[in-house]
Write a protein that holds these residues in place. Sequence first.
Motif, PDB file in Angstrom:
ATOM      1  N   UNK A  13     -52.282   7.099   0.206  1.00 17.98           N
ATOM      2  CA  UNK A  13     -51.345   7.087   1.338  1.00 17.98           C
ATOM      3  C   UNK A  13     -50.481   5.824   1.281  1.00 17.98           C
ATOM      4  N   UNK A  14     -51.106   4.693   0.967  1.00 17.79           N
ATOM      5  CA  UNK A  14     -50.353   3.447   0.845  1.00 17.79           C
ATOM      6  C   UNK A  14     -49.324   3.535  -0.291  1.00 17.79           C
ATOM      7  N   UNK A  15     -49.723   4.143  -1.395  1.00 16.84           N
ATOM      8  CA  UNK A  15     -48.806   4.325  -2.518  1.00 16.84           C
ATOM      9  C   UNK A  15     -47.636   5.222  -2.123  1.00 16.84           C
ATOM     10  N   UNK A  16     -47.941   6.311  -1.437  1.00 15.38           N
ATOM     11  CA  UNK A  16     -46.884   7.233  -1.002  1.00 15.38           C
ATOM     12  C   UNK A  16     -45.906   6.518  -0.073  1.00 15.38           C
ATOM     13  N   UNK A  17     -46.425   5.718   0.857  1.00 15.99           N
ATOM     14  CA  UNK A  17     -45.560   4.973   1.777  1.00 15.99           C
ATOM     15  C   UNK A  17     -44.673   3.985   1.022  1.00 15.99           C
ATOM     16  N   UNK A  18     -45.255   3.299   0.051  1.00 14.24           N
ATOM     17  CA  UNK A  18     -44.481   2.311  -0.703  1.00 14.24           C
ATOM     18  C   UNK A  18     -43.449   2.979  -1.613  1.00 14.24           C
ATOM     19  N   UNK A  19     -43.777   4.108  -2.184  1.00 14.96           N
ATOM     20  CA  UNK A  19     -42.804   4.860  -2.973  1.00 14.96           C
ATOM     21  C   UNK A  19     -41.678   5.378  -2.081  1.00 14.96           C
ATOM     22  N   UNK A  20     -42.039   5.825  -0.880  1.00  6.40           N
ATOM     23  CA  UNK A  20     -41.037   6.284   0.083  1.00  6.40           C
ATOM     24  C   UNK A  20     -40.061   5.161   0.402  1.00  6.40           C
ATOM     25  N   UNK A  55     -47.637  10.970  -5.449  1.00 10.44           N
ATOM     26  CA  UNK A  55     -46.390  11.608  -5.869  1.00 10.44           C
ATOM     27  C   UNK A  55     -46.304  13.048  -5.370  1.00 10.44           C
ATOM     28  N   UNK A  56     -47.432  13.737  -5.317  1.00  7.38           N
ATOM     29  CA  UNK A  56     -47.443  15.093  -4.764  1.00  7.38           C
ATOM     30  C   UNK A  56     -47.022  15.057  -3.300  1.00  7.38           C
ATOM     31  N   UNK A  57     -47.411  13.987  -2.600  1.00  5.82           N
ATOM     32  CA  UNK A  57     -46.982  13.816  -1.210  1.00  5.82           C
ATOM     33  C   UNK A  57     -45.481  13.626  -1.098  1.00  5.82           C
ATOM     34  N   UNK A  58     -44.893  12.915  -2.060  1.00  5.82           N
ATOM     35  CA  UNK A  58     -43.427  12.757  -2.066  1.00  5.82           C
ATOM     36  C   UNK A  58     -42.750  14.107  -2.267  1.00  5.82           C
ATOM     37  N   UNK A  59     -43.304  14.899  -3.189  1.00  5.29           N
ATOM     38  CA  UNK A  59     -42.762  16.243  -3.417  1.00  5.29           C
ATOM     39  C   UNK A  59     -42.839  17.071  -2.137  1.00  5.29           C
ATOM     40  N   UNK A  60     -43.983  17.008  -1.466  1.00  2.00           N
ATOM     41  CA  UNK A  60     -44.187  17.798  -0.250  1.00  2.00           C
ATOM     42  C   UNK A  60     -43.227  17.374   0.864  1.00  2.00           C
ATOM     43  N   UNK A  61     -42.893  16.080   0.904  1.00  3.40           N
ATOM     44  CA  UNK A  61     -41.987  15.593   1.950  1.00  3.40           C
ATOM     45  C   UNK A  61     -40.524  15.879   1.618  1.00  3.40           C
ATOM     46  N   UNK A  62     -40.260  16.303   0.377  1.00 10.27           N
ATOM     47  CA  UNK A  62     -38.894  16.604  -0.028  1.00 10.27           C
ATOM     48  C   UNK A  62     -38.160  15.417  -0.625  1.00 10.27           C
ATOM     49  N   UNK A  63     -38.827  14.270  -0.756  1.00 11.25           N
ATOM     50  CA  UNK A  63     -38.168  13.089  -1.314  1.00 11.25           C
ATOM     51  C   UNK A  63     -38.046  13.141  -2.833  1.00 11.25           C
ATOM     52  N   UNK A  64     -38.892  13.928  -3.468  1.00  9.11           N
ATOM     53  CA  UNK A  64     -38.807  14.069  -4.921  1.00  9.11           C
ATOM     54  C   UNK A  64     -38.978  15.530  -5.292  1.00  9.11           C
ATOM     55  N   UNK A  65     -38.558  15.814  -6.517  1.00  9.81           N
ATOM     56  CA  UNK A  65     -38.648  17.175  -7.040  1.00  9.81           C
ATOM     57  C   UNK A  65     -39.209  17.097  -8.454  1.00  9.81           C
ATOM     58  N   UNK A  66     -40.075  18.020  -8.791  1.00 10.81           N
ATOM     59  CA  UNK A  66     -40.671  18.028 -10.117  1.00 10.81           C
ATOM     60  C   UNK A  66     -40.113  19.177 -10.928  1.00 10.81           C
ATOM     61  N   UNK A  67     -39.709  18.854 -12.157  1.00 11.02           N
ATOM     62  CA  UNK A  67     -39.191  19.849 -13.083  1.00 11.02           C
ATOM     63  C   UNK A  67     -39.975  19.707 -14.378  1.00 11.02           C
ATOM     64  N   UNK A  68     -40.454  20.794 -14.898  1.00  8.75           N
ATOM     65  CA  UNK A  68     -41.295  20.757 -16.108  1.00  8.75           C
ATOM     66  C   UNK A  68     -40.620  20.052 -17.283  1.00  8.75           C
ATOM     67  N   UNK A  69     -39.322  20.198 -17.403  1.00  5.82           N
ATOM     68  CA  UNK A  69     -38.640  19.641 -18.579  1.00  5.82           C
ATOM     69  C   UNK A  69     -38.117  18.221 -18.359  1.00  5.82           C
TER      70      UNK A  69
END
Length: 118
Positions: A13-20, A55-69
């Motif tokens: 959670x702390x990592x997600x907050x700091x990445x945010x 990072x999965x939390x960032x994806x869930x919040x919409x701040x990041x997007x994951x693309x396989x390539x």
Amino acid sequence: MEWKLDDSRPIWIQLQEQLTRRILSGWYKAGERLPSVRELAAEAGVNPNTMQRALAGLDASGLSETNRTTGRTVTEDEGVLEGMRTALAQGIIDQYFEAAAELGYTREQAVELLERGK
């Protein structure tokens, strides 16, 4: 920006907050590719699984997007970024007013203190 972690709350959670905060402050810019899970984990000194959860939390919040390539990138949606920035700022404001109230200040007095502090 240095990673600051403590034992008071779950590390992911702390990592997600700091990445945010890094994203919202422009450390990582809209559309920019984020470092890999392993790179970020090594930088923060944590297990890659812990960083992946953040990072999965960032994806869930919409701040990041994951693309396989192309990997994980910061969203380019300015609405999401501004909404999150506003929500974070509002949380800080709420904390200030709560702390001021604990010291015996009314909301009006707390606003006055802010205005004098400029």
